[in-house]
Design a protein around this motif. Structure first.
Motif, PDB file in Angstrom:
ATOM      1  N   PHE A  28     -19.048  -5.536  -5.268  1.00 13.82           N
ATOM      2  CA  PHE A  28     -19.410  -4.550  -4.195  1.00 13.82           C
ATOM      3  C   PHE A  28     -20.540  -3.885  -4.639  1.00 13.82           C
ATOM      4  CE2 PHE A  28     -15.786  -3.409  -6.918  1.00 13.82           C
ATOM      5  CZ  PHE A  28     -16.462  -2.192  -7.532  1.00 13.82           C
ATOM      6  N   VAL A  29     -21.243  -3.439  -3.756  1.00 14.73           N
ATOM      7  CA  VAL A  29     -22.483  -2.335  -3.963  1.00 14.73           C
ATOM      8  C   VAL A  29     -22.076  -0.935  -4.416  1.00 14.73           C
ATOM      9  CG1 VAL A  29     -24.489  -1.523  -2.820  1.00 14.73           C
ATOM     10  CG2 VAL A  29     -23.602  -3.707  -2.135  1.00 14.73           C
ATOM     11  N   ARG A  30     -21.086  -0.476  -3.694  1.00  9.85           N
ATOM     12  CA  ARG A  30     -20.683   0.894  -3.926  1.00  9.85           C
ATOM     13  C   ARG A  30     -19.275   1.345  -3.527  1.00  9.85           C
ATOM     14  NH1 ARG A  30     -23.618   6.005  -3.747  1.00  9.85           N
ATOM     15  NH2 ARG A  30     -22.657   7.775  -2.713  1.00  9.85           N
ATOM     16  N   ILE A  31     -18.521   2.310  -4.168  1.00  9.93           N
ATOM     17  CA  ILE A  31     -17.328   2.670  -3.908  1.00  9.93           C
ATOM     18  C   ILE A  31     -17.698   4.217  -3.336  1.00  9.93           C
ATOM     19  CG2 ILE A  31     -15.039   3.378  -4.460  1.00  9.93           C
ATOM     20  CD1 ILE A  31     -15.231   1.092  -6.449  1.00  9.93           C
ATOM     21  N   ASN A  32     -17.380   4.373  -2.346  1.00  9.97           N
ATOM     22  CA  ASN A  32     -17.703   5.811  -1.867  1.00  9.97           C
ATOM     23  C   ASN A  32     -16.480   6.679  -2.012  1.00  9.97           C
ATOM     24  OD1 ASN A  32     -20.270   4.750  -0.700  1.00  9.97           O
ATOM     25  ND2 ASN A  32     -18.836   3.691   0.630  1.00  9.97           N
ATOM     26  N   VAL A  33     -15.506   6.930  -1.085  1.00  3.31           N
ATOM     27  CA  VAL A  33     -14.455   7.841  -1.415  1.00  3.31           C
ATOM     28  C   VAL A  33     -13.427   6.909  -1.774  1.00  3.31           C
ATOM     29  CG1 VAL A  33     -12.708   9.183  -0.107  1.00  3.31           C
ATOM     30  CG2 VAL A  33     -15.171   9.278   0.506  1.00  3.31           C
ATOM     31  N   MET A  34     -12.138   7.509  -2.751  1.00  2.00           N
ATOM     32  CA  MET A  34     -11.543   6.671  -3.203  1.00  2.00           C
ATOM     33  C   MET A  34     -10.299   7.722  -3.450  1.00  2.00           C
ATOM     34  SD  MET A  34     -11.804   4.267  -6.720  1.00  2.00           S
ATOM     35  CE  MET A  34     -10.783   2.877  -6.853  1.00  2.00           C
ATOM     36  N   GLY A  35      -9.155   7.141  -3.109  1.00  2.00           N
ATOM     37  CA  GLY A  35      -7.958   8.422  -3.238  1.00  2.00           C
ATOM     38  C   GLY A  35      -6.560   7.699  -3.184  1.00  2.00           C
ATOM     39  N   TRP A  36      -5.811   8.583  -2.803  1.00  2.00           N
ATOM     40  CA  TRP A  36      -4.436   8.311  -2.538  1.00  2.00           C
ATOM     41  C   TRP A  36      -3.558   8.694  -1.286  1.00  2.00           C
ATOM     42  CZ3 TRP A  36      -2.387   5.068  -6.153  1.00  2.00           C
ATOM     43  CH2 TRP A  36      -3.038   4.917  -7.561  1.00  2.00           C
ATOM     44  N   TYR A  37      -2.662   7.824  -0.817  1.00  2.00           N
ATOM     45  CA  TYR A  37      -1.979   8.262   0.551  1.00  2.00           C
ATOM     46  C   TYR A  37      -0.594   7.751   0.088  1.00  2.00           C
ATOM     47  CZ  TYR A  37      -6.413   8.878   3.038  1.00  2.00           C
ATOM     48  OH  TYR A  37      -7.636   9.185   3.692  1.00  2.00           O
ATOM     49  N   ARG A  38       0.380   8.639   0.718  1.00  5.18           N
ATOM     50  CA  ARG A  38       1.762   8.200   0.542  1.00  5.18           C
ATOM     51  C   ARG A  38       2.447   7.914   2.005  1.00  5.18           C
ATOM     52  NH1 ARG A  38       3.861  13.760  -2.008  1.00  5.18           N
ATOM     53  NH2 ARG A  38       4.070  15.109  -0.203  1.00  5.18           N
ATOM     54  N   GLN A  39       3.419   7.228   1.768  1.00  4.85           N
ATOM     55  CA  GLN A  39       4.227   7.152   2.954  1.00  4.85           C
ATOM     56  C   GLN A  39       5.911   6.905   2.347  1.00  4.85           C
ATOM     57  OE1 GLN A  39       3.503   3.676   5.480  1.00  4.85           O
ATOM     58  NE2 GLN A  39       4.385   4.634   7.260  1.00  4.85           N
ATOM     59  N   ALA A  40       6.659   7.934   2.911  1.00  7.58           N
ATOM     60  CA  ALA A  40       8.018   7.955   2.908  1.00  7.58           C
ATOM     61  C   ALA A  40       8.843   7.406   3.926  1.00  7.58           C
ATOM     62  CB  ALA A  40       8.352   9.594   2.566  1.00  7.58           C
ATOM     63  N   PRO A  41      10.049   6.920   3.522  1.00  9.19           N
ATOM     64  CA  PRO A  41      10.640   6.344   4.667  1.00  9.19           C
ATOM     65  C   PRO A  41      10.934   6.978   6.115  1.00  9.19           C
ATOM     66  CG  PRO A  41      11.755   5.925   2.776  1.00  9.19           C
ATOM     67  CD  PRO A  41      10.720   6.911   2.534  1.00  9.19           C
ATOM     68  N   GLY A  42      10.373   6.279   7.087  1.00 14.68           N
ATOM     69  CA  GLY A  42      10.491   7.187   8.524  1.00 14.68           C
ATOM     70  C   GLY A  42       9.436   7.957   8.841  1.00 14.68           C
ATOM     71  N   LYS A  43       8.488   8.047   7.740  1.00 14.55           N
ATOM     72  CA  LYS A  43       7.433   9.163   8.084  1.00 14.55           C
ATOM     73  C   LYS A  43       6.174   8.227   8.295  1.00 14.55           C
ATOM     74  CE  LYS A  43       9.393  13.177   6.269  1.00 14.55           C
ATOM     75  NZ  LYS A  43       9.376  14.176   5.237  1.00 14.55           N
ATOM     76  N   GLU A  44       5.105   8.946   8.813  1.00 14.26           N
ATOM     77  CA  GLU A  44       3.802   8.567   8.679  1.00 14.26           C
ATOM     78  C   GLU A  44       3.035   8.630   7.467  1.00 14.26           C
ATOM     79  OE1 GLU A  44       2.793   9.265  13.528  1.00 14.26           O
ATOM     80  OE2 GLU A  44       1.518  10.079  11.999  1.00 14.26           O
ATOM     81  N   ARG A  45       2.027   7.582   7.239  1.00 11.62           N
ATOM     82  CA  ARG A  45       1.440   7.707   6.062  1.00 11.62           C
ATOM     83  C   ARG A  45       0.698   9.026   5.990  1.00 11.62           C
ATOM     84  NH1 ARG A  45      -1.621   2.312   3.660  1.00 11.62           N
ATOM     85  NH2 ARG A  45       0.612   1.811   4.293  1.00 11.62           N
TER      86      ARG A  45
END
Length: 123
Positions: A28-45
Protein backbone atom coordinates in the motif's frame (compact mmCIF):
# COMPACT_ATOMS: atom_id res chain seq x y z
CA UNK A 1 -4.12 -6.71 -1.59
CA UNK A 2 -4.32 -5.48 1.99
CA UNK A 3 -4.99 -7.69 4.98
CA UNK A 4 -5.70 -6.62 8.53
CA UNK A 5 -4.50 -9.17 11.04
CA UNK A 6 -6.05 -8.83 14.50
CA UNK A 7 -4.90 -10.29 17.78
CA UNK A 8 -6.01 -10.11 21.36
CA UNK A 9 -9.51 -10.43 22.67
CA UNK A 10 -10.93 -13.12 24.88
CA UNK A 11 -12.78 -13.39 28.16
CA UNK A 12 -12.33 -10.88 30.97
CA UNK A 13 -14.19 -10.08 34.17
CA UNK A 14 -16.08 -6.82 34.62
CA UNK A 15 -13.70 -4.06 35.62
CA UNK A 16 -10.79 -5.79 33.97
CA UNK A 17 -8.56 -4.78 31.08
CA UNK A 18 -7.77 -6.19 27.68
CA UNK A 19 -5.71 -5.15 24.68
CA UNK A 20 -6.25 -5.61 20.97
CA UNK A 21 -3.84 -5.10 18.12
CA UNK A 22 -4.24 -5.02 14.36
CA UNK A 23 -1.46 -5.03 11.80
CA UNK A 24 -1.85 -4.11 8.16
CA UNK A 25 -0.10 -6.44 5.74
CA UNK A 26 0.38 -6.16 2.00
CA UNK A 27 1.33 -3.49 -0.47
CA UNK A 28 0.00 0.00 0.00
CA UNK A 29 0.96 3.61 -0.43
CA UNK A 30 -0.52 4.99 2.73
CA UNK A 31 -2.75 4.08 5.67
CA UNK A 32 -5.03 6.96 6.45
CA UNK A 33 -7.51 6.44 9.29
CA UNK A 34 -7.15 3.24 11.28
CA UNK A 35 -9.38 2.09 14.09
CA UNK A 36 -11.86 -0.22 15.71
CA UNK A 37 -15.56 -0.90 15.46
CA UNK A 38 -17.66 -3.45 17.30
CA UNK A 39 -20.86 -5.36 16.83
CA UNK A 40 -22.87 -7.01 19.57
CA UNK A 41 -25.51 -9.68 18.83
CA UNK A 42 -28.64 -8.13 17.42
CA UNK A 43 -27.08 -4.68 17.19
CA UNK A 44 -25.54 -2.60 14.44
CA UNK A 45 -21.83 -2.15 14.08
CA UNK A 46 -20.68 0.91 16.01
CA UNK A 47 -17.62 3.08 16.30
CA UNK A 48 -15.21 2.30 19.10
CA UNK A 49 -12.23 4.47 18.24
CA UNK A 50 -10.27 5.73 15.27
CA UNK A 51 -6.95 7.48 14.80
CA UNK A 52 -5.90 9.48 11.76
CA UNK A 53 -2.49 9.46 10.15
CA UNK A 54 -1.94 12.78 11.88
CA UNK A 55 -2.75 11.39 15.31
CA UNK A 56 -6.24 12.78 15.74
CA UNK A 57 -8.48 10.42 17.72
CA UNK A 58 -12.20 9.87 17.76
CA UNK A 59 -13.99 7.76 20.36
CA UNK A 60 -17.48 6.38 20.67
CA UNK A 61 -19.42 7.93 23.54
CA UNK A 62 -19.75 4.65 25.41
CA UNK A 63 -15.98 4.04 25.59
CA UNK A 64 -14.72 7.59 26.10
CA UNK A 65 -12.37 7.72 29.07
CA UNK A 66 -12.03 3.94 29.33
CA UNK A 67 -10.47 2.91 26.03
CA UNK A 68 -7.31 4.25 24.44
CA UNK A 69 -6.32 3.91 20.82
CA UNK A 70 -2.75 4.21 19.60
CA UNK A 71 -0.77 3.51 16.45
CA UNK A 72 2.71 2.40 15.57
CA UNK A 73 3.13 4.01 12.16
CA UNK A 74 6.34 2.16 11.34
CA UNK A 75 4.72 -1.21 12.05
CA UNK A 76 1.41 -0.23 10.39
CA UNK A 77 -0.33 -1.37 13.56
CA UNK A 78 -3.18 0.00 15.62
CA UNK A 79 -3.79 -0.87 19.25
CA UNK A 80 -6.79 -0.63 21.52
CA UNK A 81 -6.31 -0.67 25.28
CA UNK A 82 -9.60 -1.36 27.01
CA UNK A 83 -9.89 -0.63 30.73
CA UNK A 84 -12.79 -0.76 33.18
CA UNK A 85 -14.58 -3.19 30.94
CA UNK A 86 -18.31 -3.68 31.31
CA UNK A 87 -20.59 -6.54 30.23
CA UNK A 88 -22.05 -4.22 27.60
CA UNK A 89 -18.62 -4.05 25.96
CA UNK A 90 -19.11 -7.65 24.90
CA UNK A 91 -18.99 -7.79 21.12
CA UNK A 92 -16.97 -8.80 18.10
CA UNK A 93 -14.37 -6.12 17.56
CA UNK A 94 -13.35 -5.32 14.00
CA UNK A 95 -10.25 -3.52 12.85
CA UNK A 96 -10.77 -1.02 10.07
CA UNK A 97 -8.33 0.86 7.90
CA UNK A 98 -8.72 3.43 5.16
CA UNK A 99 -5.88 2.52 2.83
CA UNK A 100 -4.47 3.99 -0.36
CA UNK A 101 -3.01 1.50 -2.81
CA UNK A 102 -1.82 1.63 -6.41
CA UNK A 103 -4.21 0.10 -8.92
CA UNK A 104 -2.61 0.14 -12.34
CA UNK A 105 -1.67 3.75 -12.91
CA UNK A 106 -4.16 5.09 -10.42
CA UNK A 107 -4.38 5.51 -6.69
CA UNK A 108 -7.18 3.55 -5.07
CA UNK A 109 -8.50 4.51 -1.64
CA UNK A 110 -10.85 2.19 0.18
CA UNK A 111 -11.83 0.65 3.51
CA UNK A 112 -10.51 -2.70 4.66
CA UNK A 113 -11.80 -4.81 7.54
CA UNK A 114 -10.25 -7.43 9.75
CA UNK A 115 -11.89 -10.76 10.43
CA UNK A 116 -13.07 -9.72 13.88
CA UNK A 117 -12.08 -10.84 17.35
CA UNK A 118 -14.45 -11.71 20.18
CA UNK A 119 -14.35 -9.78 23.44
CA UNK A 120 -16.51 -11.15 26.24
CA UNK A 121 -16.89 -9.36 29.56
CA UNK A 122 -18.47 -11.65 32.12
CA UNK A 123 -18.02 -12.90 35.63
Amino acid sequence: QVQLVESGGGLVQPGGSLGLSCAARGSFVRINVMGWYRQAPGKERELVATMSSGGRTNYGDSVQGRFTISRDYMKHTVYLQMNSLKPEDTAVYYCNADVTTISGLLLDKRDYWGQGTQVTVSS
